[in-house]
Motif scaffolding. Structure first.
Motif, PDB file in Angstrom:
ATOM      1  N   ALA A   1       0.840  -1.200   0.000  1.00 52.32           N
ATOM      2  CA  ALA A   1       0.000   0.000   0.000  1.00 52.32           C
ATOM      3  C   ALA A   1       0.873   1.247   0.000  1.00 52.32           C
ATOM      4  N   HIS A   2       2.085   1.108   0.518  1.00 55.33           N
ATOM      5  CA  HIS A   2       3.010   2.236   0.566  1.00 55.33           C
ATOM      6  C   HIS A   2       4.435   1.685   0.513  1.00 55.33           C
ATOM      7  N   PRO A   3       5.361   2.448  -0.026  1.00 55.29           N
ATOM      8  CA  PRO A   3       6.748   1.969  -0.064  1.00 55.29           C
ATOM      9  C   PRO A   3       7.355   1.996   1.327  1.00 55.29           C
ATOM     10  N   VAL A   4       8.221   1.033   1.583  1.00 53.81           N
ATOM     11  CA  VAL A   4       8.926   0.978   2.854  1.00 53.81           C
ATOM     12  C   VAL A   4       9.921   2.133   2.939  1.00 53.81           C
ATOM     13  N   ASP A   5      10.584   2.432   1.845  1.00 54.48           N
ATOM     14  CA  ASP A   5      11.543   3.523   1.807  1.00 54.48           C
ATOM     15  C   ASP A   5      11.291   4.300   0.514  1.00 54.48           C
ATOM     16  N   ALA A   6      10.453   5.301   0.599  1.00 56.90           N
ATOM     17  CA  ALA A   6      10.017   6.054  -0.577  1.00 56.90           C
ATOM     18  C   ALA A   6      11.183   6.646  -1.364  1.00 56.90           C
ATOM     19  N   GLU A   7      12.216   7.133  -0.688  1.00 56.57           N
ATOM     20  CA  GLU A   7      13.361   7.734  -1.372  1.00 56.57           C
ATOM     21  C   GLU A   7      14.116   6.695  -2.193  1.00 56.57           C
ATOM     22  N   ARG A   8      14.337   5.524  -1.640  1.00 60.81           N
ATOM     23  CA  ARG A   8      15.032   4.466  -2.394  1.00 60.81           C
ATOM     24  C   ARG A   8      14.188   3.995  -3.575  1.00 60.81           C
ATOM     25  N   VAL A   9      12.910   3.890  -3.393  1.00 62.50           N
ATOM     26  CA  VAL A   9      12.018   3.497  -4.489  1.00 62.50           C
ATOM     27  C   VAL A   9      12.110   4.525  -5.605  1.00 62.50           C
ATOM     28  N   ARG A  10      12.081   5.805  -5.264  1.00 63.05           N
ATOM     29  CA  ARG A  10      12.172   6.872  -6.262  1.00 63.05           C
ATOM     30  C   ARG A  10      13.494   6.793  -7.014  1.00 63.05           C
ATOM     31  N   ARG A  11      14.615   6.662  -6.280  1.00 65.08           N
ATOM     32  CA  ARG A  11      15.936   6.589  -6.925  1.00 65.08           C
ATOM     33  C   ARG A  11      16.042   5.361  -7.818  1.00 65.08           C
ATOM     34  N   ALA A  12      15.529   4.234  -7.354  1.00 65.88           N
ATOM     35  CA  ALA A  12      15.573   3.013  -8.164  1.00 65.88           C
ATOM     36  C   ALA A  12      14.787   3.202  -9.455  1.00 65.88           C
ATOM     37  N   ARG A  13      13.606   3.766  -9.360  1.00 62.07           N
ATOM     38  CA  ARG A  13      12.785   4.002 -10.554  1.00 62.07           C
ATOM     39  C   ARG A  13      13.492   4.915 -11.546  1.00 62.07           C
ATOM     40  N   GLU A  14      14.181   5.936 -11.040  1.00 67.43           N
ATOM     41  CA  GLU A  14      14.883   6.873 -11.917  1.00 67.43           C
ATOM     42  C   GLU A  14      16.069   6.236 -12.615  1.00 67.43           C
TER      43      GLU A  14
END
Length: 122
Positions: free
Chosen positions: A5-18
């Motif tokens: 429902a939500h990322p555990v670590d939103a910043e890491r998810v964002r960086r990985a996606r980028e």
């Protein structure tokens, strides 16, 4: 998508996606790596790295394979754009394509071979 429902670590998810390559680019990469999964083709690339240029017959002798096997490997690698050729009379010579990432052979593939050999010894 996952069941999160939500990322555990939103910043890491964002960086990985980028930074993760596009699926199309990775598809091309895995296709090339699949070419290297054949022992004869991988050995052809190493041989060409060592001596810069070989004809089919000399490639077969260097790898101790048939001329048919060497010719097929060279044809597949040329079709993929990894190897180029030039004719001298009736003889065709093959070499690594311009822009071939030599560090791939010089370091990465040798390092991976060593790494997997070390795992077998453990």
């Amino acid at each position: 998508m996952t069941g999160h429902a939500h990322p555990v670590d939103a910043e890491r998810v964002r960086r990985a996606r980028e930074r993760v390559p596009a699926a199309e680019d990775v598809g091309r990469l895995t296709a090339v790596l699949g070419l290297l999964a054949d022992p004869t083709r991988a050995r052809v690339l190493h041989a060409l790295e060592e001596v810069q240029e070989l004809c089919v017959g000399d490639t077969a002798l260097a790898l101790d394979v048939t001329e048919d096997a060497a010719g097929y490997a060279l044809r597949v690698l040329r079709t993929a754009g990894l190897v180029s050729r030039r004719k001298e009379g009736r003889v065709v010579f093959y070499r690594l394509a311009d822009g071939f990432p030599r560090p791939l052979l010089e370091h990465c593939l040798r390092q991976l071979t060593s790494l997997t050999r070390d795992q077998e010894e453990d």
